[in-house]
Design a protein around this motif. Structure first.
Motif, mmCIF file in Angstrom:
data_model
loop_
_atom_site.group_PDB
_atom_site.id
_atom_site.type_symbol
_atom_site.label_atom_id
_atom_site.label_comp_id
_atom_site.label_asym_id
_atom_site.label_seq_id
_atom_site.Cartn_x
_atom_site.Cartn_y
_atom_site.Cartn_z
ATOM 1 N N GLY A 25 83.770 -50.802 68.102
ATOM 2 C CA GLY A 25 82.718 -50.395 67.166
ATOM 3 C C GLY A 25 81.793 -51.549 66.836
ATOM 4 O O GLY A 25 80.563 -51.436 66.904
ATOM 5 N N GLN A 26 82.401 -52.675 66.514
ATOM 6 C CA GLN A 26 81.617 -53.840 66.136
ATOM 7 C C GLN A 26 80.728 -54.305 67.288
ATOM 8 O O GLN A 26 79.544 -54.577 67.104
ATOM 9 C CB GLN A 26 82.597 -54.943 65.733
ATOM 10 C CG GLN A 26 81.983 -56.110 65.023
ATOM 11 C CD GLN A 26 82.996 -57.256 64.910
ATOM 12 O OE1 GLN A 26 84.208 -57.013 64.770
ATOM 13 N NE2 GLN A 26 82.510 -58.474 64.982
ATOM 14 N N GLU A 27 81.297 -54.344 68.481
ATOM 15 C CA GLU A 27 80.563 -54.870 69.638
ATOM 16 C C GLU A 27 79.359 -53.977 69.969
ATOM 17 O O GLU A 27 78.247 -54.475 70.181
ATOM 18 C CB GLU A 27 81.515 -54.959 70.834
ATOM 19 C CG GLU A 27 80.873 -55.408 72.130
ATOM 20 C CD GLU A 27 80.236 -56.804 72.027
ATOM 21 O OE1 GLU A 27 80.607 -57.552 71.102
ATOM 22 O OE2 GLU A 27 79.361 -57.113 72.861
ATOM 23 N N LEU A 28 79.567 -52.666 69.980
ATOM 24 C CA LEU A 28 78.443 -51.781 70.289
ATOM 25 C C LEU A 28 77.397 -51.814 69.172
ATOM 26 O O LEU A 28 76.196 -51.747 69.441
ATOM 27 C CB LEU A 28 78.934 -50.348 70.516
ATOM 28 C CG LEU A 28 79.810 -50.142 71.760
ATOM 29 C CD1 LEU A 28 80.203 -48.677 71.878
ATOM 30 C CD2 LEU A 28 79.094 -50.604 73.018
ATOM 31 N N GLY A 29 77.869 -51.917 67.939
ATOM 32 C CA GLY A 29 76.926 -52.022 66.827
ATOM 33 C C GLY A 29 76.048 -53.257 66.978
ATOM 34 O O GLY A 29 74.840 -53.220 66.739
ATOM 35 N N ARG A 30 76.668 -54.357 67.395
ATOM 36 C CA ARG A 30 75.924 -55.595 67.595
ATOM 37 C C ARG A 30 74.883 -55.427 68.704
ATOM 38 O O ARG A 30 73.729 -55.831 68.569
ATOM 39 C CB ARG A 30 76.910 -56.707 67.972
ATOM 40 C CG ARG A 30 76.361 -58.119 67.926
ATOM 41 C CD ARG A 30 77.403 -59.135 68.373
ATOM 42 N NE ARG A 30 77.824 -58.961 69.764
ATOM 43 C CZ ARG A 30 77.075 -59.282 70.813
ATOM 44 N NH1 ARG A 30 75.868 -59.775 70.649
ATOM 45 N NH2 ARG A 30 77.521 -59.094 72.041
ATOM 46 N N ARG A 31 75.300 -54.777 69.800
ATOM 47 C CA ARG A 31 74.380 -54.700 70.932
ATOM 48 C C ARG A 31 73.232 -53.727 70.691
ATOM 49 O O ARG A 31 72.117 -53.947 71.133
ATOM 50 C CB ARG A 31 75.125 -54.244 72.194
ATOM 51 C CG ARG A 31 76.166 -55.232 72.668
ATOM 52 C CD ARG A 31 76.452 -55.037 74.153
ATOM 53 N NE ARG A 31 77.675 -55.737 74.546
ATOM 54 C CZ ARG A 31 78.043 -55.904 75.806
ATOM 55 N NH1 ARG A 31 77.321 -55.381 76.777
ATOM 56 N NH2 ARG A 31 79.155 -56.549 76.098
ATOM 57 N N PHE A 32 73.521 -52.614 69.996
ATOM 58 C CA PHE A 32 72.491 -51.568 69.910
ATOM 59 C C PHE A 32 71.921 -51.375 68.513
ATOM 60 O O PHE A 32 71.026 -50.573 68.319
ATOM 61 C CB PHE A 32 73.045 -50.238 70.433
ATOM 62 C CG PHE A 32 73.379 -50.276 71.891
ATOM 63 C CD1 PHE A 32 72.376 -50.226 72.838
ATOM 64 C CD2 PHE A 32 74.702 -50.395 72.308
ATOM 65 C CE1 PHE A 32 72.682 -50.263 74.188
ATOM 66 C CE2 PHE A 32 75.009 -50.443 73.655
ATOM 67 C CZ PHE A 32 74.005 -50.379 74.607
ATOM 68 N N ARG A 33 72.454 -52.089 67.546
ATOM 69 C CA ARG A 33 71.923 -51.991 66.174
ATOM 70 C C ARG A 33 71.886 -50.537 65.684
ATOM 71 O O ARG A 33 70.885 -50.073 65.149
ATOM 72 C CB ARG A 33 70.504 -52.575 66.095
ATOM 73 C CG ARG A 33 70.377 -53.994 66.584
ATOM 74 C CD ARG A 33 70.551 -54.991 65.462
ATOM 75 N NE ARG A 33 70.963 -56.298 66.007
ATOM 76 C CZ ARG A 33 71.897 -57.066 65.472
ATOM 77 N NH1 ARG A 33 72.520 -56.704 64.376
ATOM 78 N NH2 ARG A 33 72.227 -58.222 66.008
ATOM 79 N N LEU A 34 72.948 -49.846 65.945
ATOM 80 C CA LEU A 34 73.050 -48.466 65.460
ATOM 81 C C LEU A 34 74.439 -48.287 64.864
ATOM 82 O O LEU A 34 75.379 -48.993 65.239
ATOM 83 C CB LEU A 34 72.893 -47.475 66.621
ATOM 84 C CG LEU A 34 71.481 -47.233 67.151
ATOM 85 C CD1 LEU A 34 71.522 -46.451 68.451
ATOM 86 C CD2 LEU A 34 70.659 -46.493 66.113
ATOM 87 N N PRO A 35 74.593 -47.354 63.916
ATOM 88 C CA PRO A 35 75.949 -47.075 63.423
ATOM 89 C C PRO A 35 76.821 -46.521 64.549
ATOM 90 O O PRO A 35 76.370 -45.680 65.323
ATOM 91 C CB PRO A 35 75.729 -46.024 62.329
ATOM 92 C CG PRO A 35 74.309 -45.621 62.392
ATOM 93 C CD PRO A 35 73.568 -46.573 63.250
ATOM 94 N N VAL A 36 78.034 -47.009 64.638
ATOM 95 C CA VAL A 36 78.947 -46.583 65.707
ATOM 96 C C VAL A 36 80.203 -45.975 65.101
ATOM 97 O O VAL A 36 80.781 -46.540 64.171
ATOM 98 C CB VAL A 36 79.338 -47.789 66.592
ATOM 99 C CG1 VAL A 36 80.299 -47.358 67.689
ATOM 100 C CG2 VAL A 36 78.107 -48.447 67.188
ATOM 101 N N SER A 37 80.600 -44.824 65.589
ATOM 102 C CA SER A 37 81.878 -44.224 65.194
ATOM 103 C C SER A 37 82.729 -44.056 66.438
ATOM 104 O O SER A 37 82.248 -43.525 67.435
ATOM 105 C CB SER A 37 81.669 -42.837 64.582
ATOM 106 O OG SER A 37 80.683 -42.877 63.576
ATOM 107 N N ILE A 38 83.976 -44.495 66.377
ATOM 108 C CA ILE A 38 84.840 -44.265 67.528
ATOM 109 C C ILE A 38 86.118 -43.575 67.061
ATOM 110 O O ILE A 38 86.520 -43.669 65.895
ATOM 111 C CB ILE A 38 85.182 -45.570 68.287
ATOM 112 C CG1 ILE A 38 86.227 -46.399 67.544
ATOM 113 C CG2 ILE A 38 83.946 -46.405 68.513
ATOM 114 C CD1 ILE A 38 86.616 -47.640 68.311
ATOM 115 N N ASP A 39 86.713 -42.836 67.970
ATOM 116 C CA ASP A 39 87.997 -42.203 67.673
ATOM 117 C C ASP A 39 88.636 -41.802 68.994
ATOM 118 O O ASP A 39 87.996 -41.879 70.038
ATOM 119 C CB ASP A 39 87.820 -40.980 66.772
ATOM 120 C CG ASP A 39 89.055 -40.745 65.907
ATOM 121 O OD1 ASP A 39 90.166 -41.137 66.328
ATOM 122 O OD2 ASP A 39 88.907 -40.198 64.808
#
Lengths: 419, 419
Positions: free
Chosen positions: B204-218
């Motif tokens: 979640g953190q890594e994708l948020g950093r790369r794309f500057r969007l809220p990320v939800s994973i499950d």
DNA sequence: CATGGTATGTGCGAGCCTCGAACATAGCAC
DNA sequence: GTGCTATGTTCGAGGCTCGCACATACCATG
């Protein structure tokens, strides 16, 4: 049987509504919030916080709930005026100084709750104060095999009347824990083993008519769970389970801050989950239910096979005594029994993974030795999940836990505004 | 191991706080409601109602939610202004007359959701509109057995970048369904079978950093469940379950209007519940897990034993073909397989009693015949409860269901204000 | 003993949101 | 055209929390 449809392959939305399954015509959204709804909800949550924290000052409550102190004052003042809460003696201030806090707690004179347990062979009623004390107890025993529900209900009502007569002020309501299946939507008994005359009896309605008080009923493991949530180990927990053992098995779940009641009050019938598909024949007519290996029936059969004295009177308590006295056969049987109980708990854990398990009924008699054995086996039977811990606790003795639980039913009704 | 305490026998309350178990120091009550909180919550609930009902007029929404028409207008107007919703063509008035209603629905130009599935061998990304349409799909395959998480994450990120480039406006967020265990508290992967390099990866953190969007994973069964809740059969249901079958088993639960996530994202690991205590050895090292009898592994072993052609390629789909073609051995095996799948569902039903089961993965290939066989066996394996019915539905094909599910993760985050 | 520091509990006006009543709008039936 | 019905909008009233300022009460220090 209802039609069984498949998810469509076409873009979803056009005929959205006809595809809805399982909704009655009166289906309603979760209601919207309104400014007037805020009041009661927040009052309920502040009281919940008090239950969870014990006597607490306004400022502390404000911090805990993340709101302004004035908000708490505004909520709490009417409760003090009504005599629900009282202000305790000022606590000594912290070393750092400051005005000493005055903890709030429930007044001993606040309206109590009338609690009852209804079992096939007896009824037990009491008043329960908001502080969890039990008083004005009454008990009555029923004839085995009554011809109709009348005598049982009359007996329960007599008991309730005597208990209610001892109340200084009208109680908040009547909570009844029933030793059988209950439909919580209609406040009706579905069925009680050993008392078939109670099947489909509209207990909630009948008691409401006789006593003119709000009545909440539920089956007894769920009540015990709520007793724990309001007055016991469950305070402040978000997710825990209650497991009842004895002649039968029972289970109730508190999930994410809510008592779980499945549709129509179902759920938690763990006793008839399969743990050994080709196992013993169960009373339910299927094979290998958890009940076939984790009830007193199994224990006593095995006690006889192991040659223990008085096998038909064996309980966890007796086993523990024998084991302490050096009877290795008893110790071995106790461990096997613990493992069988642990199997069902392990399955539940894999399914819902609550943090805490509270044990009731027969195994409580086995004391900490029994609890530790069950805990050990569960930990062995569950694949490890890093960072998650499991806690096992022994619940109160049965009537006490159940009465508090019945009171918990009323509290939940009053405080846990569903939203 | 945490200490395990017993409920006290003395009056409960005096030392209430020390008895609390399992609460971190940062324990917080459910927050109180505030007038400002009402706005977003009610907006979320109105949008939920729209998802559940399909295109609906303001007046109808007001009736459904039990509020004033003006309230709905007030909530909906800003959404129309922002272009999230659009007003459809006036519906013909009812026979009884009256001003024709103008249904509201999601605008095709509203911000979409970016959805991804991450499996050990591949990634699949797409945009999902609020109406459930899937577009701008991209796929990438991974080398088996990579040395580090880097290439997998880069591959996923490339895929996401291509998909995002196709979006007309910034999406609401990125949802990722992961084929493995996920800690939803920290948005971190716990472990992925067949891709051990992903263990403990902070996706979640890594994708948020790369794309500057809220990320939800499950993990992916839970995502599928949410796809159903927002875009499929689950719309408007309060309590249902998703069951995934194939090489492994997965399960997710929607209880009382909420996705169930146990502490730390646990729960639903039904594959390793015991159904035959002395059964086959499972990959997890225990015996008699449900996975040992309800996965493709079991099916193929039995297919070989039954002398079916190409036993190692047998699936439910293949079995159904053979059965239709008159192969009685295949038909028998299919029924046994259905029963084995039904066993786990029956156990779940006893535990939580959801109303509807949505099936995914391999058994979907078996079509309605497979579904009906499973349904029949479950009904036979569950003690009847009067008035309760069970519904079984086949879910979407896998990638489609999973992508919609990943989108559902973002929607849930946006709309289902916990409260 | 006076002073500064700290924490608790209480008025007061501002802001947010829903509600009810009244009104404008748009179709149908006769 | 007239009556009827149902949808959507305008406007003022009422409930609740919030931030700020203030009174209160205790500690520590010089």
């Amino acid at each position: 049987m209802r039609d069984e449809r498949e998810a469509p392959a076409e873009p979803a939305r056009e005929q959205a509504r006809p595809r809805l399954i399982g909704r009655g015509p009166a289906a309603r959204a979760r209601p919207l919030l309104s400014p007037t709804a805020i009041g009661p909800v927040n009052r309920g949550r502040v009281l919940q916080a008090l239950f969870d924290l014990g006597p607490t000052s306004r400022a502390e409550l404000a911090r805990y709930a993340g709101v302004n102190r004035t908000t708490i004052s505004g909520i709490v003042q009417p409760l003090l005026d009504q005599g629900v809460l009282v202000e305790g003696a000022p606590l000594p201030a912290a070393v750092t100084g400051g005005k000493p806090a005055r903890p709030l707690w429930f007044s001993p004179d606040a309206a109590p709750i009338c609690a009852a347990m209804l079992m096939p062979h007896m009824a037990h009623t009491a008043l329960v104060s908001l502080t969890g004390e039990i008083f004005a107890e009454n008990v009555c025993r029923f004839d085995p095999d009554p011809a109709s529900a009348g005598p049982l209900i009359d007996g329960l009502a007599d008991c309730l009347a005597r208990t209610l007569a001892a109340a200084g002020r009208p109680p908040l309501g009547i909570g009844v824990a029933v030793g059988g299946m209950v439909d919580t939507d209609s406040n009706t008994i579905v069925a009680v083993n050993l008392a078939p005359v109670l099947a489909r009896y509209p207990l909630g309605q009948e008691l409401g008519r006789r006593f003119r008080l709000p009545v909440s009923i539920d089956h007894h493991p769920r009540a015990m769970l709520l007793g724990e949530r309001w007055f016991g180990i469950g305070r402040g927990l978000r997710t825990f389970a209650a497991i009842y053992t004895g002649e039968v098995l029972g289970c109730a779940l508190y999930l994410d801050g809510h008592l779980y009641r499945g549709p129509g009050g179902g759920g938690g019938e763990l006793g008839h989950t399969f743990v050994q598909l080709d196992g013993e024949l169960c009373r339910c007519g299927r094979r290998g239910c958890w009940e076939t290996i984790a009830t007193l029936g199994w224990l006593r059969r095995e006690a006889r096979a192991a040659g223990l004295p008085q096998p038909d009177a064996v309980t966890s308590s007796r086993l523990a005594e024998l084991a302490v006295a050096g009877d290795t056969a008893a110790a071995r049987l106790m461990d096997r029994y613990a493992r069988n109980v642990a199997v069902g708990i392990a399955n539940l854990h894999q399914t819902m993974s609550p943090e805490v398990y509270v044990l009731y009924g027969d195994v409580v008699g086995g004391g900490t030795a029994m609890r530790d054995a069950i805990a050990r086996h569960v930990r062995e039977l569950v694949p490890p999940r890093p960072g998650r811990e499991l806690t096992f606790a022994l619940g109160d003795i049965e009537d006490r836990a159940t009465l508090r639980g019945a009171a918990g039913l009323v509290l939940s009704e009053n405080l846990q505004f569903a939203l």
